[in-house]
Motif scaffolding. Structure first.
Motif, mmCIF file in Angstrom:
data_model
loop_
_atom_site.group_PDB
_atom_site.id
_atom_site.type_symbol
_atom_site.label_atom_id
_atom_site.label_comp_id
_atom_site.label_asym_id
_atom_site.label_seq_id
_atom_site.Cartn_x
_atom_site.Cartn_y
_atom_site.Cartn_z
ATOM 1 N N CYS A 72 0.989 -1.304 -0.238
ATOM 2 C CA CYS A 72 0.024 -0.095 0.049
ATOM 3 C C CYS A 72 0.842 1.218 -0.065
ATOM 4 N N GLY B 82 -8.047 -5.815 -4.213
ATOM 5 C CA GLY B 82 -7.016 -4.754 -4.702
ATOM 6 C C GLY B 82 -6.996 -3.584 -3.874
ATOM 7 N N LYS B 83 -7.708 -3.544 -2.896
ATOM 8 C CA LYS B 83 -7.660 -2.368 -2.114
ATOM 9 C C LYS B 83 -7.041 -2.646 -0.602
ATOM 10 N N SER C 156 -6.858 2.588 -0.362
ATOM 11 C CA SER C 156 -5.996 2.862 -1.596
ATOM 12 C C SER C 156 -5.803 1.810 -2.382
ATOM 13 N N ASP C 157 -5.411 1.865 -3.885
ATOM 14 C CA ASP C 157 -5.294 0.926 -4.626
ATOM 15 C C ASP C 157 -3.889 0.281 -4.360
ATOM 16 N N THR D 115 -2.702 -2.278 -11.998
ATOM 17 C CA THR D 115 -2.755 -2.688 -10.455
ATOM 18 C C THR D 115 -3.723 -4.001 -10.499
ATOM 19 N N PHE E 5 -6.385 -4.355 -9.160
ATOM 20 C CA PHE E 5 -7.747 -4.025 -9.460
ATOM 21 C C PHE E 5 -8.074 -3.781 -10.886
ATOM 22 N N GLU E 6 -7.232 -3.332 -11.620
ATOM 23 C CA GLU E 6 -7.437 -3.199 -13.083
ATOM 24 C C GLU E 6 -7.371 -4.623 -13.703
#
Length: 800
Positions: free
Chosen positions: A158, A173-174, A180-181, A290, A292-293
């Motif tokens: 992080c 992914g947080k 935050s990503d 990331t 997340f993406e």
RNA sequence: GCUCUCGUGGUGGAAUUGGCAGACACGAUGGAUUUAGGAUCCAUUGCGAAAGCGUGCAGGUUCAAGUCCUGUCGAGAGCACCA
């Protein structure tokens, strides 16, 4: 009796404390009951109504158990290491020790004001040296037993909190703390080998009593899958490619392979691969995304074919291409797969996009439309052809792989080893010393606790190193083994360390020789009932079960599973039905409720508001309803006379004792309270009750609203605490009615009700039913096809 | 996308697990008390004038379905390409 709840409640809280009414004793001859609630993180905001609901459940059970004669351990403590305190300390330039002490004092005051029957003589604080000494001790034991290792790997990092996070702490992914990503960063990481305990954690679930969804979540988290490892020969280079698959039955349909972009085989064969630049560029792109993406793009498959190396399908000898793609992860299985587009959705998408052959090997689907993942007859598969079930085909293929010596059965878990270090100040220092000669050496047991050094600046370094790294006097030391100059590890443990074993410390919290004595552990363990939030089911619970299994294996605790039973409370939502949050301005402060209505009302309301396990919105009017209920209770002594009762009321008492007793065991606190309200209504209608009956009522209500009950109990001339009085018993015979009302249906439609004796035969009941006017009107002139009598329930007459 | 859970009055929720749907409470309406408000007490309160109809929707099993089965829609939680 009209009473001032504020005076009365504080009066009894003081008396309970003075008389140590709720302290567990070390009288091991008595039956024990260990009730555990998740200890709070002492935040600056103080207590939340969610805490009240979380503790009120087992509070009621604990109080009932004491009245039933158990030696009850119902402890509380504070899980006080962690980022929020540290961040607050940085912001206000106050030492986290001071912040923590202040917050704990505030929480303690608030908890006591609600009247929880915790054993305050056993309070623990995970940040105290006397406590974290043992957290470090257990870590060292794990180190000695090969469960701790260090590796440089890509980790969840992080950038905002500047810490490495475990998988569990970076879901979606947080960052779990600041949202935050997360980015992937290459770092030195301490790991605990939790995967070594995967099967024990899974098997242990068979012998515990957890809510079904809790078990399921843990099973999914551990994520055991059975499959096979298979080695694929390559053309163009000397290496083999090892894959993991759960569907080796479909191997004849494998038309390509995919490996993770980071797969080492690429580095190893840089000179052979013709399009290495293209592969490097793709790999770089993937690392920039990331997590997340990456998960957002599940639909859109990307990848690059490796030019210069192909693989050979070991089932049919055909040469097939190899791709790199980020839909294959380096962290699961072997980082390489055989792709069977006809029978795997991801492989299907990839094959469609890259124009790769799709070969159907299982009948039942339509490969023009999509992958078929179901069962069916094997085709295009040589020796598997004609086999009808997946299981049989897998067994046959495994046999083939074994004969050829190219593959074998294997097991994989979704759970990964636990990334255990954080680059922060406010945590337990990891008791390891780095020696240039001896490597990693544990800090000697007699030197524990390894104390957190005093520090002015708690900010982590820009390079992501721990604040402790700045203190030379802490870092520089001698190797305990060889005496050479050495350096201390400067990372600290994650927030989850202290809570992984705290329930053990409660058994014997002041022991400075052991984390708890063997006798106390033998007596109190396992925890009989553990209640907490759903959000801790896959992290705290898995972690602490792991630590406990380890301690069991090295003979430090007497049972393998720490928690015999686990339940979870639902959230309390804001009055608007949304999750309570400061930004929405819908937060209810429990202490405001105590001030306005009293602790008893607050306690009753959080349990009465709805199903204990469900999320329920706060409703101020309903709180007033609970206040009304207790006000009516307060005036009950006015109508309690010594005169005889009625059989009806007596029966109602027996029924209520039965219902309240069993509802408490089933976490159906709302209906237990409703039963008491119903009984109160009946008493009020009748206008009187006996003093003995009033005493029973007070005992039943006591676990829910103890203050008002103590006050009434005292007003009845009782000298001892009702909290220690005996729980009422009921007579099963008296809960049964002689005559009951049952429904009469014609063709399944309710027509009337009749009163019948419980002993009535089917013939009696039917005869009675057929005399009823409304029933006669419905069946007159019709042919009776069937007559049903379910004793005590219903009569149904079927006519044509 | 997958997995799980849940859809019941104006509201929160009950329903002995297939047997009188709506316990208990909130709210609402009317009344009593009160100078007034609040508090308290009493009555009514699923819909419908009624026969009847009613547990997200459409089917099915059953003498009987909120409860079981199939499909479907909606909400929430968990997981996140797990090979």
């Amino acid at each position: 009796m009209k009473y001032d709840f504020n005076t009365v409640e504080t009066k009894w809280q003081k008396k309970w404390e003075e008389a140590k009414v709720f302290n567990a004793t070390e009288d091991h001859s008595k039956p024990k009951f260990y009730a555990l609630v998740e200890f709070p993180y002492p935040s600056g905001a103080g207590m939340h109504v969610g805490h009240i609901k979380a503790y009120s459940g087992l509070e009621v059970v604990s109080r009932k158990r004491r009245m039933q004669g158990y030696n009850v351990l119902f402890p509380i403590g504070f899980d006080a290491f962690g980022l929020p305190t540290e961040n607050y300390a940085i912001k206000t330039n106050t030492h986290p020790r001071i912040v923590t002490d202040k917050n704990i004092a505030n929480f303690t005051k608030q908890l006591k004001r609600v009247g929880f029957s915790f054993d305050w003589s056993r309070v623990i604080d995970t940040t105290e040296e006397g406590y974290y000494k043992w957290t470090q001790w257990i870590f060292r034991k794990m180190f000695d037993n090969g469960l701790v290792f260090r590796a440089k790997t890509l980790v969840n990092y992080c950038p905002n909190c500047k810490v490495v996070l475990s998988n569990e702490d970076s879901q979606g992914g947080k960052c779990d703390v600041c949202h935050s990503d997360i980015i992937q960063k290459s770092k030195d990481v301490w790991y605990l080998r939790i995967t070594e305990y995967a099967d024990k954690l899974l098997d242990g679930l068979n012998k515990v009593d957890y809510l079904p969804n809790i078990k399921l979540q843990q099973q999914n988290w551990i994520g055991r899958s059975e499959g096979a490892f298979v080695n694929f020969k390559l053309t163009g280079c000397e290496d083999e490619l090892r894959i993991y698959t759960t569907r080796c039955d479909t191997m004849f349909g494998a038309t390509f392979m995919v490996i993770a972009p980071e797969h080492p085989i690429i580095e190893k064969n840089r000179n052979i691969i013709k399009n290495i630049d293209e592969l490097d560029r793709y790999k770089e792109e993937c690392q920039k995304k990331t997590e997340f993406e990456r998960t957002q793009l599940t639909k859109d498959k990307t990848g690059v074919r490796i030019d210069g190396i192909n693989a050979v399908n070991p089932a049919n000898g055909k040469e097939i291409p190899i791709y790199i793609s980020d839909y294959v992860m380096m962290g699961y299985g072997t980082g390489a797969i055989m792709a069977v587009p006809a029978h795997d959705e991801r492989d299907y998408e990839f094959a469609k996009k890259f124009g790769i052959d799709i070969i159907e090997v299982i009948k039942g689907g339509n490969i023009d439309e999509g992958a078929y993942t179901g069962d069916g007859e094997m085709i295009n598969s040589d020796f598997l052809n004609g086999i009808k079930t997946k299981k049989e085909a897998i067994d046959r293929m495994l046999k083939y792989l074994a004969e050829k010596g190219i593959g074998e059965k294997g097991i994989q878990y979704k759970m990964k080893d636990w990334a255990f270090n954080r680059q922060r100040y406010w945590g337990e220092p990891i008791p390891i010393i780095h020696c240039p000669n001896c490597g990693m050496v544990g800090v000697p047991y007699e030197e524990l606790p390894l104390k957190l050094p005093e520090l002015k600046n708690f900010e982590p370094g820009e390079g992501g190193e721990s604040p402790l790294a700045k203190i030379d006097s802490f870092v520089n030391c001698k190797c305990p083994k060889c005496g050479h100059d050495a350096k201390r590890e400067t990372d600290t443990m994650p927030q989850w360390a202290g809570s992984s074993w705290y329930f053990l410390r409660y058994c014997d919290p002041h022991n400075d020789k052991e984390f708890a004595s063997k006798e106390s552990l033998k007596y109190w363990l396992p925890v009989d009932w553990y209640n907490g939030g759903m959000e801790h089911v896959t992290r705290h619970m898995i972690y602490s079960r792991f630590w406990h299994h380890f301690l069991y294996d090295i003979g430090e605790v007497p049972v393998d599973e720490p928690y015999a039973k686990r339940t979870a409370q639902g959230l309390i939502l804001g009055p608007d039905g949304d999750k309570m949050s400061k930004s929405k301005g819908n937060v209810v402060d429990p202490l405001d409720v105590v001030k306005e209505y009293g602790a008893d009302v607050l306690r009753i309301y959080v349990l009465f508001m709805g199903d204990y396990a469900s999320a329920t919105p706060w409703n101020e009017s309903s709180v007033r309803g609970c206040k009304r209920f207790l006000d009516r209770i307060a005036s009950l002594p006015d109508i309690a006379h010594g005169n005889g009762s009625t059989p009806e009321l007596e029966s109602s008492f027996h029924k209520t004792i039965k219902k309240v007793s069993s509802d408490i065991e089933d976490t159906k606190y709302n209906t237990a309270i409703a039963a008491l309200m119903t009984l109160l209504n009946e008493i009020t209608d009748k206008g009187s009750l006996t003093v003995d009956e009033l005493k029973i009522f007070i005992k039943l209500l006591c676990p829910f609203a103890p203050h008002i009950c103590e006050e009434i109990w005292e007003s009845l001339g009782e000298k001892n605490f009702v909290s220690l009085a005996s729980w009422p018993e009921y007579d099963e015979e008296k809960t049964k009615d002689n005559e009951i009302e049952i429904a009469v249906q014609v063709n399944g439609k309710l027509k009337s009700t009749i009163m019948v004796s419980v002993e009535a035969s089917a013939a009696d009941a039917l005869e009675l039913a057929k005399k009823d006017e409304k029933v006669i009107a419905s069946i007159e002139g019709k042919h009776i096809v069937k007559e049903i009598y379910i004793p005590g329930r219903i009569v149904n007459i079927v006519v044509k």
